[in-house]
Scaffold this active site. Structure first.
Site, PDB file in Angstrom:
ATOM      1  N   LYS A   1       0.857  -1.188   0.000  1.00 33.09           N
ATOM      2  CA  LYS A   1       0.000   0.000   0.000  1.00 33.09           C
ATOM      3  C   LYS A   1       0.898   1.245   0.000  1.00 33.09           C
ATOM      4  CE  LYS A   1      -3.778   1.955   2.832  1.00 33.09           C
ATOM      5  NZ  LYS A   1      -4.495   1.780   4.125  1.00 33.09           N
TER       6      LYS A   1
ATOM      7  N   SER B   1      -9.326   1.405   3.220  1.00 33.32           N
ATOM      8  CA  SER B   1      -8.478   2.228   2.377  1.00 33.32           C
ATOM      9  C   SER B   1      -7.423   1.450   1.600  1.00 33.32           C
ATOM     10  CB  SER B   1      -7.788   3.280   3.248  1.00 33.32           C
ATOM     11  OG  SER B   1      -6.934   2.673   4.206  1.00 33.32           O
TER      12      SER B   1
ATOM     13  N   SER C   1      -9.469  -0.944   7.281  1.00 32.10           N
ATOM     14  CA  SER C   1      -8.860  -0.722   5.971  1.00 32.10           C
ATOM     15  C   SER C   1      -8.147  -1.909   5.331  1.00 32.10           C
ATOM     16  CB  SER C   1      -7.883   0.457   6.045  1.00 32.10           C
ATOM     17  OG  SER C   1      -8.572   1.659   6.251  1.00 32.10           O
TER      18      SER C   1
END
Length: 568
Positions: free
Chosen positions: A136, A220, A244
């Site tokens: 990420k 996310s 997330s």
């Protein structure tokens, strides 16, 4: 990195172009090929595989453990594997933008070094030798940007204000992956601010659900889950402060582990409002299989991260704990598991596909010989409200400081919710911390009370991830409260897929009467046709620092579900 006369729109456009330019010419899709993706609902499996050759498909359809074993045995080289996944990621990004940084040349050079090492020494470098790992875009990799979805940090590292350190910072977890033999090749998209259950930013726009592009991929860590669903990665890491790593894995039909904060290192990672430490974000592991998630978690702990990051608790991977719960889950287990099931939070009712998924799993657990009890804890609404207020404690000053670097506005999905406001006064923050601690105690007392009736405490709890299977973009009304509560409690949780929404089965329940306006908004948003084919998943929840336990139990529950399906 500072403000210039260049508009934020032009900066974002230039970044998009640079990402596409990082894709080798031979991997770029033609306009005719790109047009094939227009209007295609499901771009996973056969759709994306049409752009790969037979050998590449055979590699990317393997999960993490078989890939590592194939490289170790010499059946595959690290270069073969890296090339296949880099190409798959390049195609995935072109048909559903999900990658903020792509560096295949670095990955292939690294893979060559690993192959040379194995040939020279007759052994692999570590437990992830040759395995491509995606990150990420909160984790720093030397030489590339970390934007965290902010236009103002294009050309630098989000959170790094010392210009002399730009592109030189490396997150501890990045170093750990490299030390155990991983090949890093891309960094994935996330929502602007990180505080959103969908993946949308001004650089790439919206990343849609690969299985059903009417819907969101979640957030996310949405870029990660998207890559996994498209088989352009089998293992990666995200972060989780409100769901997330669980929401996107659940929405995309993949797997993840949200550990207790401070089980894995967050050192030198970008974050939102990093000084807020009462409700801590945690690094989570995501992948295409539970065995792969377990492998990644175990590999990171094998580096003893607590020796370099004082925030990490010194707990090595506990194989004995994993084995103890695995044995209890076996057919001849002396003591069956006791599993709680949380049907709804009393505030927003899950849609029909989620209801059906919970029932499927409940039947599988009971038919496997385990105890199943309804879970009726202290109201989740209370803990979620404390958590929500704590995340807003700085008045969103940090977020608006990052936006000001380019002048970009908040994305529409969070424009109202994340407006800047006055920070919470210190004494009020202290009071909120005490209320959170009191709520943790109350919840723990309830968990302990589950032993009162039969002398056996609940081992883990099955919970929805959200009140919907994925979500129509812009209609995530419940704002992650089904996952947020686990962050408020600092518990650990694993995610597993259960089924898929089916318009012929999951019809609208006209008899249901919503409890409140929020419940009505969510209920009215359900459309069987739009949701058809969307993954339905659950989270399996355990208490603090019980990661090995929750992995073992989740694997047992997943096996029970597969056995149930095979018997149909």
């Amino acid at each position: 990195m500072g403000s210039t006369s260049e508009t934020w729109q032009s900066k974002a456009a230039a970044k998009r172009a640079a990402i596409l330019a990082s894709i080798p010419e031979e991997w770029r899709l033609s306009p005719v090929q790109l047009k094939k993706a227009d209007g295609v609902r499901n771009i996973t499996g056969p759709f994306i595989q049409q752009f790969l050759n037979e050998d590449e498909v055979s590699i990317i359809t393997l999960d993490s453990v078989p890939i590592v074993e194939a490289i170790k045995s010499g059946k595959l080289s690290a270069v073969q594997v890296a090339r296949a996944f880099c190409k798959a990621a390049a195609i995935a990004h072109q048909i559903n933008p999900c990658v903020l940084e792509f560096f295949p040349d670095v990955a292939l050079a690294r893979a060559k070094e690993l192959d040379d090492y194995q040939q020279r020494h007759g052994r692999t470098m570590g437990p992830l030798h040759g395995l491509p790992v995606s990150l990420k875009d909160q984790f720093h990799v030397k030489g590339v940007d970390t934007t965290m979805g902010y236009v103002g940090w294009i050309g630098g590292n989000c959170g790094v204000f010392d210009d002399s350190q730009v592109h030189k910072i490396e997150s501890q977890i990045t170093k750990e992956f490299l030390s155990v033999g991983a090949v890093l090749y891309c960094k994935t998209s996330l929502p602007q601010t990180v505080f959103f259950g969908e993946t949308d930013n001004h650089i790439l726009g919206t990343t849609y659900n690969p299985s059903n592009r009417n819907l969101s991929c979640g957030g996310s860590s949405g870029g990660e889950a998207t890559l996994h669903a498209l088989r352009a990665s089998t293992l990666g890491v995200g972060t989780d402060i409100g769901g997330s790593v669980r929401i996107p894995a659940g929405f995309c039909g993949t797997f993840s582990l949200k550990p207790t904060p401070e089980r894995l290192s967050y050192r030198d990672c970008a974050n939102t409002a990093p000084g807020q430490y009462t409700c801590r974000s945690t690094v989570g592991v995501m992948g295409t299989s539970l065995d792969g998630v377990d492998l990644g978690f175990k590999a990171l702990l094998s580096t003893k991260p607590w020796t370099r990051d004082p925030a990490v608790v010194p707990i090595p991977y506990r194989q004995d704990l994993y084995d103890a719960y695995s044995s209890r889950a076996s057919d001849d287990g002396a003591k069956p598991l006791k599993i709680g099931i949380f049907w709804n939070d009393g505030n927003v009712e899950p849609h029909p596909p989620v209801r059906r998924g919970l029932k499927l799993l409940a039947d599988a657990v009971k038919n496997a010989g385990h105890k199943l009890v309804d879970w009726n804890p202290p109201p989740h609404k209370e803990g979620c409200e404390y958590h929500r207020r704590m995340l807003l404690a700085d008045g969103l000053h940090d977020i608006h400081q990052q936006l000001a670097r380019s002048g970009e506005p908040l994305i529409p999905g969070i424009a109202q919710e994340l407006k800047q406001r006055d920070p919470i006064p210190l004494l009020e923050t202290h009071d909120l911390t005490l209320k959170l601690l009191a709520y943790e105690c109350k919840y723990s007392d309830y968990w302990n009370s589950t032993a009162d009736e039969d002398g056996q405490i609940v081992d883990a709890v099955i919970m929805p991830i959200a009140p919907h299977a994925a979500v129509i973009p812009g209609k995530y009304y419940h704002r992650a409260d089904y996952t947020r509560i686990i962050n408020a409690l600092n518990y650990c949780a694993a995610v597993m897929p259960v089924t898929k929404a089916d318009k012929s089965v999951d019809t609208v329940d006209d008899s249901y009467r919503p409890r409140n306006a929020l419940d009505k908004d969510n209920w009215d948003a359900y459309d069987p046709g739009i949701y058809d084919g969307a993954p339905v998943a659950v989270q399996i929840v355990a208490r603090k620092f019980e990661e090995e336990k929750v992995l073992a139990i989740t694997k047992a529950i997943y096996a029970a579900l597969l056995k149930e399906k095979d018997g149909d």
